[in-house]
Design a protein around this motif. Structure first.
Motif, short mmCIF file in Angstrom:
data_model
loop_
_atom_site.label_atom_id
_atom_site.label_comp_id
_atom_site.label_asym_id
_atom_site.label_seq_id
_atom_site.Cartn_x
_atom_site.Cartn_y
_atom_site.Cartn_z
N GLU A 15 -42.06 36.27 97.82
CA GLU A 15 -42.76 35.14 97.19
C GLU A 15 -42.12 33.83 97.63
N THR A 16 -42.94 32.85 97.94
CA THR A 16 -42.43 31.52 98.27
C THR A 16 -43.37 30.48 97.66
N GLY A 17 -43.07 29.22 97.94
CA GLY A 17 -43.94 28.17 97.45
C GLY A 17 -44.48 27.34 98.60
N CYS A 47 -49.20 29.17 94.74
CA CYS A 47 -49.65 27.78 94.84
C CYS A 47 -50.68 27.38 93.79
N GLU A 62 -53.59 22.09 96.20
CA GLU A 62 -52.38 22.92 96.39
C GLU A 62 -52.71 24.17 97.22
N SER A 70 -47.72 32.43 99.22
CA SER A 70 -47.42 31.19 98.51
C SER A 70 -47.94 31.25 97.08
N TRP A 75 -51.29 26.87 90.43
CA TRP A 75 -50.81 26.68 89.05
C TRP A 75 -51.88 25.97 88.22
#
Ligand SMILES: [Mg+2]
Length: 378
Positions: free
Chosen positions: A349-351, A168, A184, A166, A170
């Motif tokens: 990659e994901t969020g 995550c 996050e 993730s 930022w």
């Protein structure tokens, strides 16, 4: 659903004419190209070392129609450029459309060659490549649907699930105490991720170290990747890289501008930490330059900039021959279909939360094609 039935059961049922035609025909023809453009309302922005994301964003959806009733889908999303989606739509509608009508989608390599020749005047990087990549992905969606197979199985699979991480951590407005940042990361870990990525490089090295320690406290033994989004010069990239590798980070991403191939080569030789880059490289020619210079340990193609399925498989093979791994920039079903067919792929990659995640891995989609559009019911 017709997609899940074998030929015998298909023929024993009364069918819509299009569905029957699609099963029986050997050749298809592309007979239409349509696009949708969605400009998103501004949301609360987040930041990396270089960019603000969330104020201007939008998505172009591409639909390629065939004479057998099969439609190929691709979407291309922009996180930061206000005019980008409109430019992409214009290229698709005005430049790609006349080149692709009447083509047989079973020939994606010929289609790519025709698009390269037809679009070379405006260059094959930038938004032009977004258009070529989206077309290739939509073409493979058609080919997979016609074969009644998910594209990753059709390509010759290596795996049926991918490890994911993730992105995550930022930067956020008014977050000096890192409360939003922590939240996050906690959310991502709560969703079951076994690896996370955080942004660095926007402020001082001491600030980076603080962010890394917070993430390590939360993540425990799970892997942490860092992303500097091109922001350093060669000296600073080396200085900070030495600190990051001392801190046990899994990979160090995009420390330098993408065109500084020699800088990447020198940095990769000087550091032990895995160097990852490639989300801003276009086509196998730029990746080949990076790989031949040994400017990375992990290449990270993006499915808008690097190209589509056809180009990715070649990039992956060049990297594999050089002993390098591959991780996607971005996630979703188009990336999954490609990654599962690439033996040297290590991460997607994901969020946020993933529907089909088991033990930190996402299961590949089983619908025919690329799963880039709506699932079509019979
Ligand atoms: Mg990145």
């Amino acid at each position: 659903m017709i997609a899940n039935m074998n030929r015998r059961s298909l023929l024993s049922l009364p069918l819509a004419p299009f569905a029957l035609a699609a099963q029986q025909r050997k050749t298809l023809k592309i007979v239409g190209l349509e696009t949708d453009l969605v400009i998103n309302p501004p949301r609360r922005p987040n930041y990396d070392a270089l960019q603000q994301l969330g104020i201007h964003s939008g998505t172009v959806t591409l639909r390629l129609k065939t004479d057998a009733g099969i439609t190929g889908y691709a979407t291309s999303s922009f996180g930061a450029i206000q005019g980008g989606p409109r430019v992409l739509r214009a290229i698709l509608e005005e430049e790609v459309k006349p080149l692709i009508l009447n083509q047989d989608p079973a020939f994606p390599k010929k289609i790519r060659a025709d698009l390269h020749r037809g679009l070379q005047y405006q260059g094959l990087t930038g938004v032009t490549q977004f258009a070529i990549a989206a077309t290739d992905i939509a073409v493979w969606d058609i080919v997979g649907k016609h074969a009644n197979l998910p594209v990753w199985r059709m390509l010759g699979a290596y795996r049926d699930r991918m490890p994911v991480y993730s992105m995550c951590g930022w930067y956020y407005d008014n977050d000096d105490d890192l409360s939003q940042y922590k939240k996050e990361i906690e959310n991502a870990l709560g969703h079951g991720y076994q690896a996370i990525k955080i942004k660095v490089g926007r402020h001082s090295l001491a600030d980076d170290e603080g962010r890394i320690k917070v993430a390590q406290d939360l993540a425990g033994k799970r892997r942490i990747m860092l992303d500097a989004n091109q922001v350093f010069d060669r000296n600073e990239a080396l200085r900070r890289g030495r600190v990051y590798q001392q801190m046990g980070i899994f990979w160090y991403e995009e420390p330098l501008p993408p065109h500084d191939m020699q800088g990447y080569a020198e940095l990769a030789a000087a550091l032990d930490i895995r160097l990852a880059t490639g989300e801003n490289l276009y086509t196998k020619y730029q990746f080949n330059d990076l790989i031949q210079r040994r400017g990375a340990d992990i290449v990270q193609p993006d499915n808008r900039r690097a190209g589509g399925v056809t180009e990715w498989l070649e990039i992956a093979a060049i990297a594999d021959a050089a002993g390098m791994s591959l991780a996607s920039h971005g996630g979703g079903s188009a990336n999954m279909n490609m990654l599962c067919a690439i033996p040297n792929a290590i991460y997607m990659e994901t969020g946020g939360p993933q529907k089909r995640m088991v033990n930190g891995e996402v299961l590949a989609p089983e619908a025919p094609g690329m799963s880039t559009g709506p699932i079509e019911a019979a």
